[in-house]
Scaffold this motif. Sequence first.
Motif, PDB file in Angstrom:
ATOM      1  N   TYR A  89     -53.724  80.232  17.825  1.00 38.10           N
ATOM      2  CA  TYR A  89     -52.882  81.391  17.528  1.00 38.10           C
ATOM      3  C   TYR A  89     -52.024  81.177  16.284  1.00 38.10           C
ATOM      4  CZ  TYR A  89     -49.374  85.029  17.946  1.00 38.10           C
ATOM      5  OH  TYR A  89     -48.550  86.089  17.679  1.00 38.10           O
ATOM      6  N   GLY A  90     -51.391  80.005  16.161  1.00 36.99           N
ATOM      7  CA  GLY A  90     -50.505  79.758  15.035  1.00 36.99           C
ATOM      8  C   GLY A  90     -51.209  79.833  13.696  1.00 36.99           C
ATOM      9  N   PRO A  91     -52.249  78.997  13.458  1.00 32.42           N
ATOM     10  CA  PRO A  91     -52.962  79.074  12.182  1.00 32.42           C
ATOM     11  C   PRO A  91     -53.580  80.446  11.913  1.00 32.42           C
ATOM     12  CG  PRO A  91     -53.471  77.011  13.281  1.00 32.42           C
ATOM     13  CD  PRO A  91     -52.683  77.839  14.264  1.00 32.42           C
ATOM     14  N   ALA A  92     -54.145  81.075  12.961  1.00 30.43           N
ATOM     15  CA  ALA A  92     -54.764  82.385  12.773  1.00 30.43           C
ATOM     16  C   ALA A  92     -53.729  83.426  12.362  1.00 30.43           C
ATOM     17  CB  ALA A  92     -55.474  82.823  14.054  1.00 30.43           C
ATOM     18  N   SER A  93     -52.567  83.407  13.008  1.00 27.64           N
ATOM     19  CA  SER A  93     -51.519  84.368  12.676  1.00 27.64           C
ATOM     20  C   SER A  93     -50.945  84.103  11.296  1.00 27.64           C
ATOM     21  CB  SER A  93     -50.405  84.302  13.729  1.00 27.64           C
ATOM     22  OG  SER A  93     -50.906  84.637  15.005  1.00 27.64           O
ATOM     23  N   THR A  94     -50.861  82.837  10.919  1.00 23.91           N
ATOM     24  CA  THR A  94     -50.372  82.484   9.586  1.00 23.91           C
ATOM     25  C   THR A  94     -51.311  83.010   8.512  1.00 23.91           C
ATOM     26  OG1 THR A  94     -49.294  80.485  10.440  1.00 23.91           O
ATOM     27  CG2 THR A  94     -49.726  80.576   8.069  1.00 23.91           C
TER      28      THR A  94
END
Length: 325
Positions: free
Chosen positions: A69-74
């Motif tokens: 979720y973190g890398p994708a949202s970034t």
Amino acid sequence: MADVAKEAGVSHQTVSRVLNDHPNVRGETRARVLAAIGKLGYRRNLVARALVTRHSRTLGVVSFDTTLYGPASTVYGIEQAARAAGYFVSIVSLKSIDRSGVHDALDYLADQGVDGIVVVAPQRSAATALSDLPRGIPTVAVEGGQAGEVPVVCVDQVEGGRLATEHLLSLGHETVWHVRGPSDWLEAEGRVAGWRAALAAAGRPAPEPLAGDWSPRSGYEAGRSLASMKDVTAVFVANDQMALGVLRAFTEQGVRVPDQVSVVGFDDIPESDFFSPPLTTIRQDFGAVGRHSIEVLLRQIEGAGELESLVVPPSVVLRGSTARR
């Protein structure tokens, strides 16, 4: 462009000024040119434009494991900010981050003639790879540690860990247990540091952290261990997916949340509001990270930027998984 100029009854220089939003064009003339563009279906030749301006209006993004979720949202935040600034985005996703892989990705993007590059570098190995980048292409690191060789834009992970821990202590808990992320992740290190700092400032003992790998399964295994400990009343989990696993383990072991144990996560994923109970968590503003990273990069491209570290503050989102002791 000549066809548009003929249709609108203006010079091709006027058409060029309209396309480039030049202010010295009368409103009536601008409307006539835009109408001609719409009628003829004109599209600019971006390759030809790049040859003339020496700018491709394309930015490169290097990331990895964008299913998290973190890398994708970034990456999503970066792409949206780039498009809003009038840039295309070329993304290279790596299966693993190491010096060779990062350099290969940068070479690939350089061959495409990108104007600048954003490297999403949440792991220590990726941040290390940025220390000897080839010069010549403006580059910004996201979550890449402190500013050094390249500008850095990041969320204040230490502050996030501190906020989570202080919230639990404010509810009357004697101490806070922690399920940490992988040891090679800078974000995990920052959250551990914030957790320790908050406990130390309150004069409270710091239990040994339980290891996780960001997955719900690792959170579930940590939750099973925590459920067997009678003195556990508060847990700070380093991301929401692992917190989901912790909640599942507690439910299976008959541990009531938040009546017996309060739980705080990190990230504020869209599903966290629908956990049982809804999860109190630390929110990262990925949209702000994307906007700031593009702003910093464009300042580098324009020659107006210096090495800088821009930190985005996190915030606490209160829900039903925490309660007063």
